[in-house]
Enzyme design. Structure first.
Site, short mmCIF file in Angstrom:
data_model
loop_
_atom_site.label_atom_id
_atom_site.label_comp_id
_atom_site.label_asym_id
_atom_site.label_seq_id
_atom_site.Cartn_x
_atom_site.Cartn_y
_atom_site.Cartn_z
CD1 TRP A 147 -0.86 -1.61 3.08
CD2 TRP A 147 0.35 0.24 3.40
NE1 TRP A 147 -0.23 -1.72 4.30
CE2 TRP A 147 0.52 -0.59 4.53
CE3 TRP A 147 1.04 1.47 3.38
CZ2 TRP A 147 1.30 -0.25 5.61
CZ3 TRP A 147 1.84 1.80 4.46
CH2 TRP A 147 1.97 0.96 5.56
CG ASN A 148 5.06 1.16 0.54
OD1 ASN A 148 4.69 0.34 -0.29
ND2 ASN A 148 6.25 1.14 1.08
CE LYS A 168 -3.51 -8.75 -4.10
NZ LYS A 168 -3.83 -7.64 -3.18
N PRO A 169 -3.15 -4.45 -6.90
CG PRO A 169 -4.67 -2.67 -6.95
CD PRO A 169 -4.34 -3.99 -7.61
N GLY A 219 6.08 -6.57 -0.60
CA GLY A 219 5.27 -6.51 0.61
C GLY A 219 6.10 -6.90 1.80
CB SER A 220 5.15 -7.74 5.23
OG SER A 220 4.23 -8.79 4.98
CD GLU A 241 13.03 -6.34 -4.63
OE1 GLU A 241 13.53 -5.82 -3.61
OE2 GLU A 241 13.73 -6.86 -5.53
CG LEU A 242 10.19 -9.91 0.80
CD1 LEU A 242 10.52 -11.25 1.41
CD2 LEU A 242 8.74 -9.85 0.33
CB CYS A 275 10.76 -1.19 1.58
SG CYS A 275 11.22 -0.46 0.01
CD GLU A 372 9.35 -3.06 7.32
OE1 GLU A 372 8.49 -3.96 7.34
OE2 GLU A 372 9.81 -2.58 6.28
P1 NAD Z 1 1.64 -7.10 2.91
O1 NAD Z 1 2.67 -8.17 2.84
O2 NAD Z 1 0.65 -7.15 4.00
O3 NAD Z 1 0.78 -7.07 1.56
C1 NAD Z 1 1.40 -6.90 0.31
C2 NAD Z 1 0.46 -7.41 -0.77
O4 NAD Z 1 0.30 -8.82 -0.64
C3 NAD Z 1 -0.95 -6.84 -0.73
O5 NAD Z 1 -1.37 -6.59 -2.06
C4 NAD Z 1 -1.75 -7.96 -0.10
O6 NAD Z 1 -3.12 -7.91 -0.47
C5 NAD Z 1 -1.08 -9.17 -0.67
N1 NAD Z 1 -1.19 -10.42 0.09
C6 NAD Z 1 -1.55 -10.60 1.38
N2 NAD Z 1 -1.50 -11.92 1.70
C7 NAD Z 1 -1.07 -12.56 0.59
C8 NAD Z 1 -0.78 -13.94 0.31
N3 NAD Z 1 -0.92 -14.91 1.22
N4 NAD Z 1 -0.33 -14.24 -0.93
C9 NAD Z 1 -0.17 -13.28 -1.88
N5 NAD Z 1 -0.43 -11.98 -1.65
C10 NAD Z 1 -0.88 -11.62 -0.42
O7 NAD Z 1 2.45 -5.73 2.89
P2 NAD Z 1 1.87 -4.25 3.12
O8 NAD Z 1 1.54 -4.13 4.57
O9 NAD Z 1 0.85 -3.97 2.09
O10 NAD Z 1 3.16 -3.35 2.76
C11 NAD Z 1 4.14 -2.99 3.69
C12 NAD Z 1 5.35 -3.91 3.57
O11 NAD Z 1 5.86 -3.88 2.24
C13 NAD Z 1 6.49 -3.45 4.45
O12 NAD Z 1 7.06 -4.57 5.08
C14 NAD Z 1 7.49 -2.85 3.45
O13 NAD Z 1 8.81 -2.84 3.89
C15 NAD Z 1 7.27 -3.72 2.26
N6 NAD Z 1 7.76 -3.06 1.03
C16 NAD Z 1 8.90 -3.53 0.44
C17 NAD Z 1 9.41 -2.89 -0.69
C18 NAD Z 1 10.68 -3.37 -1.35
O14 NAD Z 1 10.91 -3.03 -2.51
N7 NAD Z 1 11.52 -4.12 -0.67
C19 NAD Z 1 8.74 -1.80 -1.23
C20 NAD Z 1 7.58 -1.35 -0.61
C21 NAD Z 1 7.10 -2.01 0.53
#
Ligand code: NAD
Length: 477
Positions: A147-148, A168-169, A219-220, A241-242, A275, A372
């Site tokens: 979401w960022n 998928k956003p 994502g996370s 990319e986490l 991130c 984090e």
């Molecule tokens: P999140 O992991 O909760 O969700 C990310 C995405 O994954 C969302 O679209 C969500 O709907 C989807 N998702 C949830 N469960 C899933 C599953 N089981 N299988 C597949 N997809 C699933 O992350 P968030 O809270 O939206 O974003 C914040 C995190 O993203 C932070 O940890 C941040 O550091 C990380 N991030 C990393 C980078 C990078 O490039 N390293 C960039 C931006 C954000």
């Protein structure tokens, strides 16, 4: 064309589709619902995958057409940039100029990848054989985003490489991406870029779907690990990319006031929801107090407000869950003995606003340091020896980025060499570009993004071996 938030559908095979239902989208500056987004049904997910698969052969086959379409895509995004940016600020909270920067950056990404050449390596060319190594697209690639941000780097890289996408956003910030999908429907052939939205478990359904051959997930770390497992049974290529917990190690030869000016926004930009933000700062005792006071002074002067207000420097946190988490981590640190030199609590107004916070008296074991935090919080830790600072900086499961701050380039380089992170910056933090790979080590990721490294991650190497010898000989097994 113009973008109408109320009428935003998913883009599947070039057509707009309402969902099987809708889900609410919250404006974090008010904490209230301001729009709804389509909730993708399982049949619509199948439809998006089938559309991407059907578009793949033609898209893969004509590189010149791909480049042209990507240039058109860049123009189309730019022409609607102001409205897409407004929508993104409403759903995400970030200042409007940041949203506009994201949208224009997305257009710039399409343009840069359109012009990028994908190298073909001739590894042998003699009387025996001509052997060339060529990058081939994977097929359908699913891009899942947090979401960022917006489309990020993997989207144009995957498209340029000849893949077709199902994108998928995050369910917290679906609207700007849906708008971009709508805008690109006129620039890219139907099925090349499908945008679907929905609440989870949609993400998991995408990863487990039999059609995609690659998953580009941002994502996370926790979710990334789940994605890695779910993609394993049919060996989908995974790029992850986490999360990160980036440390900045400050050496004792810097000017504390100048340091504060340069370091501050690497932690507080986007309310700390980056991130690669600075999330832990290690300061030597000799300059600790002066640096801490300068950083706290800056924190106290930040103009926090609604991202649509042109005076706003920092918006709210994006989700209620993130707001609660940051509030909890800071309260816990204060209860355990930390002191807030600035901020330290939620702001007394509606929405998910949190005070820009600088903490001292923190310890490595406190969750605000060890995890984090992803919020507008800068924990300051003092160290005795550089050796000790490096060891503490590295003692985390994360390894996204890290930085060293010093007036002595040789001294700084020697420390940077020892950081266990995908990027080691000197006298800066949180910078990236297409000229260098970006990715994490340890639990911050798998594979790289950006430029030719991003293309490599979303393609396979194919060896084209043309024999020139009269008789083929085989090595003895
Ligand atoms: P999140 O992991 O909760 O969700 C990310 C995405 O994954 C969302 O679209 C969500 O709907 C989807 N998702 C949830 N469960 C899933 C599953 N089981 N299988 C597949 N997809 C699933 O992350 P968030 O809270 O939206 O974003 C914040 C995190 O993203 C932070 O940890 C941040 O550091 C990380 N991030 C990393 C980078 C990078 O490039 N390293 C960039 C931006 C954000």
């Amino acid at each position: 064309m113009s973008v109408d938030v109320a009428a935003l559908g998913m883009t599947i095979g070039g057509q707009s589709h309402p969902g099987g239902g809708t889900f609410p989208v919250i404006n974090p500056a008010t904490g209230e619902e301001f729009a709804t987004a389509p909730d993708c049904t399982p049949a619509q997910l199948d439809g998006a995958m089938a559309a991407a698969a059907a578009a793949f052969p033609a898209w893969r086959g004509d590189e010149a057409a791909r480049r042209d379409a990507m240039r058109r895509a860049a123009d189309a995004i730019e022409s609607e940039a102001a409205e897409i940016a407004r929508i993104h600020t409403l759903e995400q909270g970030k200042p409007l100029r940041e949203s506009l920067g994201n949208v224009m950056g997305t257009a710039a990404g399409f343009r840069a990848y359109a012009e990028m050449d994908i190298p073909r390596h001739v590894v042998q060319d003699d009387e025996q054989a001509r052997i060339e190594v060529v990058r081939r697209p994977l097929g359908v690639v699913a891009v899942i985003r947090p979401w960022n941000g917006l489309l990020g780097d993997p989207t144009p890289a995957a498209i340029r490489a000849g893949n077709t996408l199902v994108y998928k956003p995050s369910p917290s910030t679906p609207l700007a991406s849906l708008a971009i999908g709508q805008v690109l429907a006129s620039a890219l052939p139907p099925g090349v870029f499908n945008v679907i939205s929905g609440r989870d478990p949609l993400g998991n359904r995408i990863v487990e779907h039999p059609i995609p051959r690659g998953i580009a997930f941002t994502g996370s770390s926790q979710t990334g690990c789940r994605v890695n497992v779910a993609a394993a049974p049919d060996l989908k290529r995974v790029v992850l990319e986490l999360g990160g917990n980036d440390a900045a190690i400050v050496l004792d030869d810097v000017d504390p006031d100048e340091l504060a000016q340069r370091l501050f926004w690497t932690a507080f930009r986007l309310s700390g929801q980056m991130c690669l933000a600075t999330k832990r700062v290690f300061l030597p005792r000799s300059i600790f107090d002066r640096a801490a006071n300068a950083l706290a002074k800056m924190a106290a002067s930040v103009r926090v407000g609604d991202g649509l207000d042109p005076d706003t420097e920092m918006g709210p946190l994006t989700t209620e869950a993130q707001f609660d988490r940051v509030s909890e981590l800071v309260a816990e640190a204060l209860a355990q003995g930390a002191t807030a030199l600035a901020g330290g609590k939620p702001m007394d107004r509606r929405g998910y606003f949190y005070e820009p916070t600088v903490l001292v008296g923190v310890e490595d074991r406190m969750r605000i340091v060890a995890e984090e935090q992803f919020g507008p919080v800068m924990p300051l830790l003092s160290y005795r020896t550089v050796e000790e600072a490096v060891e503490r900086a590295n003692s985390t499961q994360y390894g996204l980025g890290g930085s060293v701050w010093s007036g002595d380039p040789a001294r700084a380089s020697a420390v940077a060499e020892r950081l266990q992170s995908g990027t080691a910056w000197i006298n800066t933090h949180a910078q990236s570009g297409l000229q260098a790979p970006f990715g994490g080590v340890k639990q911050s990721g798998l594979g790289s993004q950006h430029g030719i490294w991003g293309i490599d991650s979303l393609t396979d190497a194919q060896t084209v071996w043309q024999s020139r010898a009269g008789a083929t000989t085989y090595p003895v097994a």
